[in-house]
Design an enzyme around this catalytic site. Structure first.
Site, PDB file in Angstrom:
ATOM      1  N   CYS A  26      -7.524   3.370   3.620  1.00  0.00           N
ATOM      2  CA  CYS A  26      -6.338   2.502   3.595  1.00  0.00           C
ATOM      3  C   CYS A  26      -5.021   3.260   3.434  1.00  0.00           C
ATOM      4  O   CYS A  26      -4.171   3.211   4.322  1.00  0.00           O
ATOM      5  CB  CYS A  26      -6.492   1.470   2.490  1.00  0.00           C
ATOM      6  SG  CYS A  26      -7.981   0.479   2.695  1.00  0.00           S
ATOM      7  N   ASN A  39       0.827  -1.213   0.000  1.00  0.00           N
ATOM      8  CA  ASN A  39       0.000   0.000   0.000  1.00  0.00           C
ATOM      9  C   ASN A  39       0.859   1.259   0.000  1.00  0.00           C
ATOM     10  O   ASN A  39       0.543   2.239  -0.682  1.00  0.00           O
ATOM     11  CB  ASN A  39      -0.949  -0.007   1.209  1.00  0.00           C
ATOM     12  CG  ASN A  39      -2.267  -0.679   0.878  1.00  0.00           C
ATOM     13  OD1 ASN A  39      -2.434  -1.248  -0.208  1.00  0.00           O
ATOM     14  ND2 ASN A  39      -3.219  -0.637   1.792  1.00  0.00           N
TER      15      ASN A  39
END
Ligand code: UGA
Length: 470
Positions: free
Chosen positions: A260, A208
């Protein structure tokens, strides 16, 4: 195979539904009773394309059920997934309260061998702590293994990401648990990457953060494009064609948001500092992300001068398209920036209006029922989320409705030439601005030009009285 999923949020519900879809017997558990009740009646708490159908189909086929009892799940399932939230703390660290609580709850009712799988995004070494906790609180001496199986689904395409993943990462240190996990994923064709638990946990944060870095990289390049007259779309195409780089996640815009990337980048920074290996590069990623919005606002001020009392329409409130999620949305932050400066903001989002209203995220914001209603009498339009619907709107009608035809495209979604040809003053991210001239963009609107390609817009407008300015 019998599977329990504890936590019925985005990841838990979508994972449970897709595992049922491939033939497993799945029970989804949550301590939110009203939510479980609604799910039993077929009501899906989130908007996620395709999810409702998958849930309904598998409930009807008796492969998917819902419960509030952890004990029921632990008793019946061979593999138990933990998919509870891991929210950020104010210092960027991760709040692991829910994970710890679920580990204890499992421990209280664990009677025989089970595989406990951590699906939530957690800091490296959480698996070890989950195992310690279960061992400490379990009174029966039951055998178990802990596995890390990070999730890579994106909101808005959760079902397709789950059904056709790029890879499946399984972090575990027992052959027995690995065999069970391979059975869970046997119906999927994706390559399985087997690692130790710590590496699997790191893969999620590192993946991520890398994607966030890619976005900040292209956004930093977009600033250079603006200063030099280069075109970020062409630059992204040029560098993305290199297979080693790839075109995805190189779309410049207002920056990344959502539940996120901001959280995971902050968590990775915090983890790295905690272990004495500070990851300074990621701080720069955060800084660039923040500065994209600031630069965009400057563009609005440079063009509109004073924002106070300006009627500004904003299209988009969700953190990206194809979701109703407005958490950590850059669009919401931008709306609040504008309201703080005294602008009168009217916004429309195809899926996000309700959540913004419910959560009272933008006090002072007016919500419109359609994109066209939002632009009525507006002195500027801002595109803040990349909903493809916005690109398909009849801009001739937008032109007619707006008081002053100025568009700021914060997601490079619109066809700049077609919009300009309709007479709009148009700004976007990292793309060249036409030079101002006597008849050009120095006034409020340029003279109307007629687009040949934009859905008869030119033809419709031809019948209108030409306006130099309004
Ligand atoms: C992200 C990851 O992409 C998933 O792999 C991961 O599983 C998920 O987080 C998670 O940790 O649960 P998601 O947050 O749903 O998924 O959304 P993305 O599609 O990654 O977009 C994140 C943000 O980046 C959005 O605000 C989007 O507008 C922005 N973005 C994305 C850009 O500004 N430019 C791009 O080129 C791509």
């Amino acid at each position: 195979m019998k599977i329990a999923i504890i936590g019925t949020g985005y990841v838990g519900l979508a994972t449970g539904a897709c595992l049922a879809e491939v033939g497993h017997q799945v029970i989804c558990i949550d301590n939110d009773e009203p939510k479980i009740k609604r799910l039993r009646y077929g009501k899906i708490p989130i908007y996620e394309p395709g999810l409702e159908e998958v849930v309904h189909r598998n409930v009807s086929a008796h492969r998917l059920s819902f419960s509030t009892s952890v004990e029921e799940g632990v008793d019946t399932a061979e593999v138990i997934f933990i998919a509870v939230p891991t929210p950020p703390q104010t210092d960027g660290g991760v709040d692991l309260t829910y994970i710890e609580r679920v580990a204890r709850e499992i421990a209280y009712v664990l009677k025989g061998y089970r595989v406990i799988v951590d699906k939530s995004t957690v800091p490296v070494k959480t698996g070890e702590k989950v195992a310690d906790t279960i061992r400490r609180y379990n009174r029966t001496g039951a055998d178990f293994d802990v596995v890390s199986n990070p999730e890579f689904l994106r909101e808005g395409c959760a079902v397709s990401d789950l059904m056709k993943p790029d890879r499946i990462v399984i972090g575990c240190d027992s052959e027995r648990a690995l065999a069970a996990m391979k059975e869970v994923y046997a119906p999927f064709t994706a390559p399985i990457i087997v690692t130790d638990i710590n590496s699997a946990e790191l893969i999620k944060h590192a993946a991520n953060s890398f994607l966030a870095l890619k976005i900040s990289y292209i956004n930093a390049v977009s600033a250079i494009c603006e200063a030099t007259g280069a075109d970020i779309q062409k630059v992204a195409e040029g560098i993305g064609a290199d297979k080693r780089i790839g075109r995805s996640f190189l779309s410049a815009g207002l920056g990344y948001g959502g539940s996120c990337f901001p959280k995971d980048v902050a968590a990775f920074i915090s983890i790295s500092e905690e272990i004495g290996e500070p990851f300074a590069l990621l701080k720069e990623v955060q800084r660039i992300n923040q500065s994209q919005r600031t630069r965009f606002l400057r563009k609005l001020r440079d063009t509109l001068w004073v924002l106070k009392e300006k009627r500004i329409a904003v299209w988009g409130l969700t953190f990206k398209a194809d979701t109703d999620d407005v958490r950590n949305s850059v669009a919401v932050d931008l709306v609040n920036d504008l309201i703080r400066e005294g602008a009168q903001v009217t916004a429309y989002d195809p899926k996000g209006n309700e959540k913004v209203r419910e959560l009272n995220l933008c006090p002072g914001l007016r919500l419109a029922d359609s994109a066209l209603i939002a632009v009525q009498d507006a002195e500027a339009l801002v595109v803040a989320t990349e909903w493809p619907d916005f690109a398909a709107i009849d801009f001739a009608e937008v032109y007619r409705r707006m008081h002053t035809a100025i568009v700021f495209d914060g997601r490079n979604l619109l066809d700049a030439d077609a919009i300009r040809n309709l007479g709009f003053q148009f700004y976007s991210i990292g793309r060249p601005q036409p030079k101002a001239n006597g008849n050009g963009y120095s006034g409020l609107v340029s003279p109307i030009k007629f687009a040949t390609s934009s859905k008869n817009a030119g033809e419709k407008l031809r019948q209108e009285v030409s306006r130099e300015s309004r």
